[in-house]
Design a protein around this motif. Structure first.
Motif, PDB file in Angstrom:
ATOM      1  N   ALA A 224      59.827 -95.721  11.113  1.00 37.22           N
ATOM      2  CA  ALA A 224      59.263 -96.865  11.879  1.00 37.22           C
ATOM      3  C   ALA A 224      59.151 -98.122  11.091  1.00 37.22           C
ATOM      4  CB  ALA A 224      58.113 -96.633  12.826  1.00 37.22           C
ATOM      5  N   GLU A 227      63.182 -98.850   9.708  1.00 39.15           N
ATOM      6  CA  GLU A 227      64.298 -99.321  10.862  1.00 39.15           C
ATOM      7  C   GLU A 227      64.318-100.857  10.951  1.00 39.15           C
ATOM      8  OE1 GLU A 227      66.122 -97.244  14.676  1.00 39.15           O
ATOM      9  OE2 GLU A 227      63.922 -97.265  14.346  1.00 39.15           O
ATOM     10  N   TRP A 255      61.962 -87.468  13.762  1.00 38.44           N
ATOM     11  CA  TRP A 255      62.324 -88.564  14.557  1.00 38.44           C
ATOM     12  C   TRP A 255      61.492 -88.553  16.010  1.00 38.44           C
ATOM     13  CZ3 TRP A 255      63.814 -93.251  14.003  1.00 38.44           C
ATOM     14  CH2 TRP A 255      64.403 -93.685  12.727  1.00 38.44           C
ATOM     15  N   ALA A 258      58.482 -89.834  14.971  1.00 39.43           N
ATOM     16  CA  ALA A 258      58.363 -91.222  14.655  1.00 39.43           C
ATOM     17  C   ALA A 258      58.288 -91.991  15.730  1.00 39.43           C
ATOM     18  CB  ALA A 258      59.773 -91.524  13.969  1.00 39.43           C
ATOM     19  N   GLU A 259      58.986 -91.571  16.994  1.00 33.77           N
ATOM     20  CA  GLU A 259      58.775 -92.189  18.320  1.00 33.77           C
ATOM     21  C   GLU A 259      57.328 -92.454  18.737  1.00 33.77           C
ATOM     22  OE1 GLU A 259      61.170 -94.253  19.801  1.00 33.77           O
ATOM     23  OE2 GLU A 259      62.521 -93.685  17.922  1.00 33.77           O
ATOM     24  N   LYS A 262      55.420 -94.987  16.853  1.00 30.66           N
ATOM     25  CA  LYS A 262      56.055 -96.432  17.245  1.00 30.66           C
ATOM     26  C   LYS A 262      55.215 -96.456  18.534  1.00 30.66           C
ATOM     27  CE  LYS A 262      60.624 -95.994  16.852  1.00 30.66           C
ATOM     28  NZ  LYS A 262      61.928 -96.581  16.879  1.00 30.66           N
ATOM     29  N   GLN A 263      55.175 -95.589  19.526  1.00 30.73           N
ATOM     30  CA  GLN A 263      54.636 -95.981  20.795  1.00 30.73           C
ATOM     31  C   GLN A 263      53.057 -96.387  20.561  1.00 30.73           C
ATOM     32  OE1 GLN A 263      55.550 -92.589  23.261  1.00 30.73           O
ATOM     33  NE2 GLN A 263      57.895 -92.779  23.017  1.00 30.73           N
ATOM     34  N   LEU A 273      56.864-103.803  15.342  1.00 29.09           N
ATOM     35  CA  LEU A 273      57.457-103.610  14.038  1.00 29.09           C
ATOM     36  C   LEU A 273      58.514-104.287  13.465  1.00 29.09           C
ATOM     37  CD1 LEU A 273      56.682 -99.850  13.570  1.00 29.09           C
ATOM     38  CD2 LEU A 273      55.263-101.647  12.591  1.00 29.09           C
TER      39      LEU A 273
END
Length: 286
Positions: A224, A227, A255, A258-259, A262-263, A273
């Motif tokens: 995150a 990217e 991943w 990672a999602e 981010k959430q 970010l």
């Protein structure tokens, strides 16, 4: 006769010094002979390893960017003097994540261009490279410049020396190339100032070495943050972009994490970010 542009692997998957290889050729029309030889070997290694050409009947005419149905031009060499990192090595790097590579896949660490991310330690990627081989020798040496005739490089440069199909090669992580050891050492008068071989190192050095190449994957927590830093247009970022996307294929569970990360960041702290990428690019432009 077949145009190099007709080979999908060359337009999408083969890189040279972090560029798509055909873009690099187009942007550097006046390459010195050694660079040209390296690119020829890189192209032929890719096409032969993927069984896209017959090396006994075809050769590379780099001037006209074609594979020709004769052996009058550059022919495939099983052990070239100089070549980009072979595809089989990159595939191993994609599937291995170690502590010394920043706990991300080795391929991602090696494809990072210094001009975008600043100067960094050369020793760390050398250790990461060595992790896919049974043994390795870490060398610090001075030598004659391969690109500037008559110039002696007096500041030591580190390399990692490994065996590839029984032949000793120096891996140069700065230029993303492999150099056949016997040729490079003699041709450029290499003077080795220090060397350490893993198999013969003392126990304390071995302990530190194996700790540094231990499996470690923190991609989920780093993805995150990484990217938004990726320049989506710069040609020298092409390989990094490619390898970043490959991590999604090779590490799907990371991943998914990672999602979720981010959430949670967006929900709990309201942080977008993407501002990191904007700030990073602004700093580099100033």
């Amino acid at each position: 006769m077949t145009s190099l542009l007709d080979y999908d692997i060359l337009t999408n998957e083969v890189f040279y010094r972090c560029w798509h290889i055909l873009d690099y050729i187009a942007a550097h029309p006046d390459m010195p002979p050694l660079e040209r030889e390296s690119i020829e070997a890189t192209i032929m290694e890719a096409l032969v390893s993927k069984k896209l050409i017959d090396p006994t009947k075809q050769s590379l005419d780099l001037k006209n960017l074609v594979i020709v149905d004769d052996t009058e031009h550059y022919r495939y060499e099983e052990h070239p003097r100089i070549c980009g990192i072979p595809l089989w090595m990159k595939d191993k790097f994609r599937k291995k994540s170690v502590y010394i590579a920043g706990s991300v896949p080795i391929s991602l660490r090696l494809s990072r261009p210094p001009v975008k991310f600043g100067r960094s330690c050369v020793y760390d990627p050398n250790y990461a490279v060595s992790s896919i081989f049974e043994d390795a020798t870490f060398i610090e040496a001075i030598y004659d410049s391969p690109t500037r005739p008559g110039v002696r490089l007096e500041e030591t440069r580190p390399f990692v020396e490994v065996k590839i199909d029984g032949v000793d090669y120096l891996v140069d992580v700065l230029t993303k190339r492999i150099l056949r050891s016997d040729w490079f050492k003699e041709e450029f008068n290499m003077d080795i100032k220090h060397s350490t071989t893993v198999s013969t190192a003392d126990e304390e050095d071995k302990r530190r070495y194996y700790n540094s190449i231990a499996e470690s994957n923190q991609l989920a927590s780093l993805a995150a943050m990484l990217e938004p830093l990726i320049d989506k247009t710069s040609p020298i970022m092409a390989e990094y972009r490619y390898e970043f996307e490959k991590t999604k294929e090779n590490f799907p569970e990371e991943w998914e994490k990672a999602e979720l990360f981010k959430q949670e960041m967006a929900k709990e702290e309201g942080i977008d970010l993407s501002f990191l990428g904007k700030m990073f690019r602004k700093t580099k432009d100033e």
